[in-house]
Scaffold this motif. Sequence first.
Motif, PDB file in Angstrom:
ATOM      1  N   GLN A 424       0.846  -1.198   0.000  1.00  0.00           N
ATOM      2  CA  GLN A 424       0.000   0.000   0.000  1.00  0.00           C
ATOM      3  C   GLN A 424       0.886   1.255   0.000  1.00  0.00           C
ATOM      4  O   GLN A 424       1.362   1.702   1.039  1.00  0.00           O
ATOM      5  N   ASP A 426       0.121   4.451  -1.622  1.00  0.00           N
ATOM      6  CA  ASP A 426      -0.526   5.764  -1.468  1.00  0.00           C
ATOM      7  C   ASP A 426      -2.045   5.602  -1.588  1.00  0.00           C
ATOM      8  O   ASP A 426      -2.554   4.488  -1.627  1.00  0.00           O
ATOM      9  N   GLU A 427      -2.753   6.729  -1.660  1.00  0.00           N
ATOM     10  CA  GLU A 427      -4.227   6.696  -1.647  1.00  0.00           C
ATOM     11  C   GLU A 427      -4.833   6.560  -3.040  1.00  0.00           C
ATOM     12  O   GLU A 427      -6.052   6.484  -3.181  1.00  0.00           O
ATOM     13  N   ALA A 431      -3.966   1.458  -4.465  1.00  0.00           N
ATOM     14  CA  ALA A 431      -2.934   1.824  -3.485  1.00  0.00           C
ATOM     15  C   ALA A 431      -1.602   2.215  -4.124  1.00  0.00           C
ATOM     16  O   ALA A 431      -0.556   2.140  -3.493  1.00  0.00           O
ATOM     17  N   VAL A 442      -6.417  -5.464  -3.646  1.00  0.00           N
ATOM     18  CA  VAL A 442      -5.783  -4.641  -2.615  1.00  0.00           C
ATOM     19  C   VAL A 442      -6.679  -4.641  -1.372  1.00  0.00           C
ATOM     20  O   VAL A 442      -7.905  -4.692  -1.478  1.00  0.00           O
ATOM     21  N   TYR A 446      -6.503   0.636   2.300  1.00  0.00           N
ATOM     22  CA  TYR A 446      -5.277   1.294   1.821  1.00  0.00           C
ATOM     23  C   TYR A 446      -5.313   2.820   1.922  1.00  0.00           C
ATOM     24  O   TYR A 446      -4.266   3.461   1.982  1.00  0.00           O
ATOM     25  N   LYS A 447      -6.526   3.398   1.965  1.00  0.00           N
ATOM     26  CA  LYS A 447      -6.564   4.872   2.056  1.00  0.00           C
ATOM     27  C   LYS A 447      -6.120   5.351   3.441  1.00  0.00           C
ATOM     28  O   LYS A 447      -5.610   6.452   3.585  1.00  0.00           O
ATOM     29  N   ASN A 450      -1.043   3.557   4.385  1.00  0.00           N
ATOM     30  CA  ASN A 450      -0.184   3.557   3.197  1.00  0.00           C
ATOM     31  C   ASN A 450       1.114   4.311   3.480  1.00  0.00           C
ATOM     32  O   ASN A 450       1.212   5.075   4.446  1.00  0.00           O
TER      33      ASN A 450
END
Length: 561
Positions: A424, A426-427, A431, A442, A446-447, A450
């Motif tokens: 993960q 990034d947003e 991800a 995923v 993940y938001k 990360n």
Amino acid sequence: MGNKTWWKESVVYQIYPRSFKDTNGDGIGDLKGITEKLDYLKELGVDVIWLSPVYESPNDDNGYDISNYREIMKEFGTMEDWEELLHQMHERNMKLMMDLVVNHSSDEHEWFQQSRLSKDNPYRDYYIWCPGKDGKEPNNWESIFSGSAWQYDEQTDEYYLHLFSKKQPDLNWENPKVRREVYDLMTFWLEKGIDGFRMDVINMISKVPGLPDGEPQEGKKYAPGGQYYMNGPRMHEFLQEMNAQVLSKYDIMTVGEMPGVDPEQAQLYTGEDRNELNMVFQFEHMDLDSQPTGKWDLRPLRLIDLKETVTKWQKGLEDKGWNSLYLNNHDQPRMVSRFGDDGEYWLESAKMLGTFLHMMQGTPYIYQGEELGMTNVKFDSIEDYQDIETLNMYKERLEAGKDPSEIMHSIYVKGRDNARTPMQWDESEHAGFTTGKPWLKVNPNYKEINASKQVNDPTSIYNYYKKLIDLRKTHEIVVYGSYDLLLPDHPTIYAYTRTLGDEKLLVVSNFSKESSTFELPESITYRSKELLIGNYEVDENGEIEEFDLRPYEARVYKLKV
């Protein structure tokens, strides 16, 4: 404390290439993706990268079924990509440890293709072939991935042994030609400049002659047959030969994955005068939350059992061998979900578990995403799962009439895909792992969890891990101090000391969401104290004779005695 060596002082980071970073949008991680992220790993402070297999493979068991040991899997890139990765790692003073999978090959390897053609083929004895017994398999051994360990082959009317998938036939280590081939392929990679090997199920390469039927073993999950293919009669001979022919000629690190090994056996595998391996991966602590019938049959972990097991290994190898330290990897669920609390106390428990592990004696292994507190995943449908072990078990239990929701619960807790969901970063969609459709979904969280969120946040798990790694580099006691358990019967606090010369580390961890009071045993006296790290705000001048630990709190003090 034995000799001082770089591999005792190192921190290893395991990459599962398929799930790490995809650069070409095909949904599968690749070598260029790893190269792209080396600065992230350098910043974290790791010294060695262990790469799960990247060799040519039909991917029946995600690369642990190798069809050509000297080629790179096309999905991951080219040999040039691999060479560039190694070059970039060495430029950053990082080392590369490759996976060595030589208990078995793929059934698509040229050796096996030849071996199955006829009984007098020169490659026949590269594998373990037997005629059937009374119209059945040669013996009652079971595959680790469920079902019989034997596969019938019509071409020559015989069975071949596969301790894992039927597409992973076991190599015959009794044949000196096989051993020569293995030493040659090891030398091939070492000459390219790699810095070590992690050896997959290496303690299964010596089988008991005659391959007798296995007896179900009381309290052992490897049955039947395990007693005849783990730690077999020629294990030490084979490893000493490998060491003499290959390992001793290079300054490298070696770790053998060894299910079913105890500290006494591990002393023989890792003793500095034994000329075998540097360390082993053992599994005793990984079995504590399973019933004796196997990993899918769950039971709650008792902290007292964890203390007993970890202490047995810490003391058992002290001055006699070396420990590897891990709480998760590509075959195990995420540690914060398993040993911590991935809900309310996610941040605190992830940091606590890191502290608990990194302050022990041994070489710590970080599994990708652990430094971010990545968690287990719960996919709605079995269709979303990819792992062969999981899918085999689901099918077998469904056919046996088990409740599907109960089977899924076991998968949520113990399935290997928990570790394999994409990294993960990034947003952004998927991800930041891929611009395509990921090979495995995923984790939906993940938001929140990360890398881009954590790298610049001083309170993040990532930056806490940076501190843990730095402590190992700046305090010799973290590497070489001896270990002693405190409060063995306390139900929620795991406390221990490390001692080197006139210094002591006091490591205290609360494995519970309830607060708990720590009382310093009277036997520990000190002249001065310093708080090295903790996962909560602490009054550094506060007393340590008695203090309250908040949920999943961890503290490490350095004492002058």
